[in-house]
Design a protein around this motif. Structure first.
Motif: not given
Lengths: 358, 358
Positions: B21-29
């Motif tokens: 989940r937190m990797l996904s948000v970072a990838a979006a950034r």
């Protein structure tokens, strides 16, 4: 609903741009899901949301299904059609409420509201006809700016009038749309206050940021802003008075001119605001989470800043500077996942962070 | 692929828990999309991802479709079945690479790898039979811990042996699984280094954090850790040597015991790590973005800390403290969106932030 929105609930967001995208991530941090409603295909917010509806604001069936799938509704921009809001509001609470939208959707209504609150604004007058424009120019002087009353953003729908002789051409540019003439304010710099008001009426403001615009688009926001302690207090109290008068729930951006005679309100935006993006790296609770907390009935963060930040927008070709930005120390990137680069399009922003100096 | 992953590309993530989940948000950034592959329904990472595949790791058709839909593959945990990795790797690069997975999937292999690198570890011996356990206990003394070689996490698959007399019962607990006996290390405190290595071989480490465990589960990480300048350097160099030896690409968590005789490696994890969650509020580039940068072939952040942080895990019923946490100043919440509360389940964490003291 006045109890806090239960964990696991779904927040509906009207609009799938970068503001919806960052709201969605903040909602997830609080344990909520989001459902994006957006007419355009492949919205940036859809990459980080639990659900997306792609449909126009005129699609009553889609709106009804959307309302049925969410627990509370918010929006990332103020120009959602009234008919869509009417339909949605019959099913679910919309926060911030309709009054803030009604006022901010029309520059003339907004200016009158602010003036009625006792706040200073630029001189203004409504303009529908050539005769009204002439008398407006006589009142405000030139230079002045003629703006459409509705649907303007990032410098769109605006014409500068440097002399009465070019007024006719400016009026033609409005293409018959109701307009407002605004006189110039002699200001030293522009600041904005990102203010929030919770369901229970508590208000919290972030530190004012200092804005620099280029070509009508925000270029940078620097925090802290150049402000004395009294100006800082004035700015925060002024913003709080606006939110209280509207019985507002959510985050609002309040843009202010700093003048020798005091603060003059430029405009208000009933939503998270580009000039508040610095909070993502400067505060424990950023503006996006603050907005979600407000509309979910949770306590607000206190807005305290733990770092100094300079936010810079990446507009159009600025995105080509990405390789250098990736190598820059203490530079936090926030890209929006937009497929196509266009002049004037906001592609992302960076927050340059350093330990707080004061 | 050695060029940077182009903006708009899709990163496949094996595992849909909080790390995904937190990797996904970072990838979006960074302008990327993510596609989550997760056997369990309604994974936390799915709330903030562009796409989700729900299928077991044995579903070859689903794995093949997933590989075809993504540009590079990473994972949030080290126990992905080998057969799935073999299939996926035939289609797309997997980062970090297989060697790091092979080593960290087996406690015995890991310990031998570390010892071969010249690093200090707890005394250990492989245990398959009662006789091997007896001789292992003779070598390490008691107390000691018998652990399964594979599939252990958060204290699961472990039994403490306080005296040779209870060794038989401990071995029964292993249920025939290959095991390893580890002696105790007399340490003053535990730290971890969150280290990253890029595609081009550059290495960057975050400041070491100091960990406190309860019941085998990480409770808090405090940054800065109690370490002298020489210890700090030792810790970072040690972590870098592990990553270099593995030709590693991505973020790795390296847990170290601080002893009077120097640093002893407890374990390594070939992924973002719970003890690195503080970086979300302490650094311009957090461990999740650092991992995405590494596997995408982008330059690494420098790991510099702009704030002091105490990370506290919210485990099981801790989530009931949410109302108080929401009211606590300078407390950044990170909830995982898990529907059901269970004892020992990580429901979220908070980062308590204050301006850096040194």
């Amino acid at each position: 609903m006045t109890d806090p929105l239960p964990s696991g609930s779904t927040i509906g967001i009207l609009g799938g741009g970068q503001l919806g995208r960052m709201l969605s991530v903040a909602a997830a941090r609080l344990g909520y899901r989001t459902h994006i409603y957006e007419p355009g295909a492949n919205p940036p917010a859809g990459h980080v949301a639990a659900a997306v509806t792609t449909a126009p604001y005129e699609d009553e069936a889609a709106l009804t299904r959307f309302a049925g799938a969410v627990d509370v509704i918010t929006y990332e921009f103020e120009n959602v059609p009234t008919s869509a809001l009417d339909l949605l509001e019959a099913h679910r609470p919309i926060r911030p409420g309709r009054e803030a939208l009604r006022i901010s959707q029309d520059r003339l209504t907004e200016k009158q509201f602010l003036r009625d609150l006792g706040l200073a604004t630029a001189p203004f007058a409504p303009v529908g006809t050539a005769a009204e424009l002439d008398s407006a120019i006589a009142a405000t002087g030139t230079p002045a700016i003629l703006k459409t009353r509705r649907f303007g953003y990032d410098g769109k729908g605006q014409v500068r009038i440097d002399a009465p002789a070019v007024a006719g051409a400016a009026l033609d540019d409005m293409a018959g749309a109701p307009a407002i003439l605004e006189g110039f304010v002699d200001f030293s710099h522009e600041i904005s206050v990102i203010a929030a008001r919770g369901l229970s009426g508590d208000v919290a403001c972030f530190d004012p940021g200092e804005n620099v615009h280029e070509g009508g688009i925000l270029r940078t926001t620097t925090v802290p802003a150049r402000l004395g302690p009294a100006q800082r207090t004035d700015a925060v109290l002024l913003a709080a008075s606006v939110l209280n008068r509207l019985d507002y729930v959510g985050v609002m951006g309040v843009e202010l001119f700093v003048t020798p005679q005091g603060l003059v309100v430029n405009e208000i935006a009933p939503r998270v605001h580009n000039s508040g993006h610095w909070t993502q790296n400067g505060c424990a609770v950023d503006q996006f989470e603050q907005h979600i907390r407000a509309i979910a009935g949770l306590p607000l963060g206190d807005g305290k800043r733990h770092c100094d930040v300079v936010m810079e927008n990446l507009i159009g070709d600025d995105i080509n500077r990405l390789p250098a930005l990736l190598q820059e120390p203490q530079c936090a990137l926030h890209l929006y996942g937009k497929a196509e680069v266009k002049p004037g399009r906001k592609m992302g922003h960076v927050n340059r962070v350093q330990p707080a100096q004061k």
